[in-house]
Design a protein around this motif. Structure first.
Motif, PDB file in Angstrom:
ATOM      1  N   TYR A  12       0.844  -1.199   0.000  1.00  0.00           N
ATOM      2  CA  TYR A  12       0.000   0.000   0.000  1.00  0.00           C
ATOM      3  C   TYR A  12       0.878   1.247   0.000  1.00  0.00           C
ATOM      4  O   TYR A  12       1.840   1.344   0.762  1.00  0.00           O
ATOM      5  N   TYR A  14       0.347   5.503   0.128  1.00  0.00           N
ATOM      6  CA  TYR A  14      -0.597   6.609   0.295  1.00  0.00           C
ATOM      7  C   TYR A  14      -0.519   7.556  -0.908  1.00  0.00           C
ATOM      8  O   TYR A  14       0.560   7.786  -1.459  1.00  0.00           O
ATOM      9  N   THR A  51      -1.401   1.362   9.329  1.00  0.00           N
ATOM     10  CA  THR A  51      -1.789   1.125   7.939  1.00  0.00           C
ATOM     11  C   THR A  51      -2.189  -0.334   7.752  1.00  0.00           C
ATOM     12  O   THR A  51      -3.192  -0.640   7.095  1.00  0.00           O
TER      13      THR A  51
END
Length: 221
Positions: A12, A14, A51
Motif C-alpha cells: 500500500y 498513500y 496502515t
C-alpha cells in the motif's frame, strides 16, 4: 486452527500530490492469523502498523496483493458489509467511533446490530460496564468521559458485539491496575470464545499476560 485473516503480498502506498510519489507504507506483507489467537503488531512510529490494521476491515484497500477476512477478499465491494460485521476495531482516538448519546446505549449498539433484543443487549452492556468500572457513567454522554474511560468504553462496545476479529490500537493506555486487569481478562475471554485478537501496543506486560505472537513491522515490511 482455521485462518481468520490472511494477507498475501500486501502493498500500500498513500496518495501523493500531483507530480510527487510516496514510498510504500506497506510492501509485500504476507501474514496468516488464526481463529482464537493473540497477535501483537510491533514497530516504531511510522513503520506501517496502523496502515496494516486499517486494511483488516477495508478502511484501506491494497494497492497490490490481497487481504482476506474469513476467506473474503476485502476488494470485493459486495462483501464489505459481511467483512465489517466480523471485525471490531478499537482506534487510538476512540471518540471517533461513538454514535450514541449515552454510555449504556453506546455499548448496546453492537448486540442490537447482531439481532439481540433490547433486554439482551442492555444486559450485555450492563455486565461489561460493570467489569470495566464504567457503570456510574451509564447515563453520561460518551464525549464527557476522560481519555482512559473513553478507551474502556470503546473496548466494551467492541466486545459487546462479539466480533470474530478484534483489532485494538493501544487498548490499555491510561488504565490503572484494576481496569488493566479487567481488560486483560475480557480480552482473554474473547480469545477463548474463538475471537482472533490483534493488538498494536507497546504494553509489554499485556503482551506477556496474553502470550501473544509478535509480528514486527519495519519500514513497511
Amino acid at each position: 486452527m482455521a485462518v481468520m485473516i490472511e494477507t498475501r503480498d500486501l502493498t500500500y502506498t498513500y496518495p501523493a500530490p500531483e507530480g510527487e510519489t510516496n514510498p510504500p507504507a506497506l510492501r509485500d506483507v504476507s501474514v496468516q492469523i488464526e481463529k482464537g489467537s493473540f497477535t501483537v503488531v510491533l514497530g516504531h512510529n511510522g513503520s506501517g502498523k496502523s496502515t496494516f490494521a486499517k486494511h483488516l476491515n477495508a478502511v484501506l484497500l491494497p494497492c497490490g496483493g490481497a487481504v482476506y477476512v474469513d476467506g473474503m477478499d476485502t476488494r470485493d465491494e459486495k462483501l464489505l458489509l459481511e467483512i465489517r460485521r466480523r471485525i471490531g476495531m478499537v482506534f487510538q482516538e476512540p471518540e471517533h467511533q461513538f454514535a450514541a448519546s449515552t454510555v449504556r446505549d453506546e455499548v448496546a449498539i453492537g448486540p442490537k446490530s447482531m439481532g439481540k433484543t433490547d433486554e439482551e443487549a442492555y444486559s450485555i452492556a450492563d455486565r461489561l460496564l460493570e467489569r470495566l468500572n464504567l457503570s456510574r457513567f451509564a447515563k453520561a454522554n460518551p464525549f464527557t468521559l476522560s481519555g482512559g474511560e473513553k478507551r474502556r468504553l470503546s473496548v466494551a462496545s467492541m466486545l459487546a458485539a462479539a466480533p470474530k476479529v478484534l483489532v485494538m490500537d493501544e487498548p490499555t493506555f491510561g488504565q490503572d491496575f484494576t481496569t488493566w486487569t479487567s481488560m486483560v481478562q475480557l480480552i482473554a475471554g474473547a480469545r477463548d470464545q474463538g475471537c482472533a485478537v490483534i493488538m498494536i501496543t507497546h504494553d509489554e506486560p499485556l503482551i506477556e499476560a496474553l502470550g501473544a505472537r509478535r509480528i514486527l513491522v519495519r519500514e513497511g515490511e
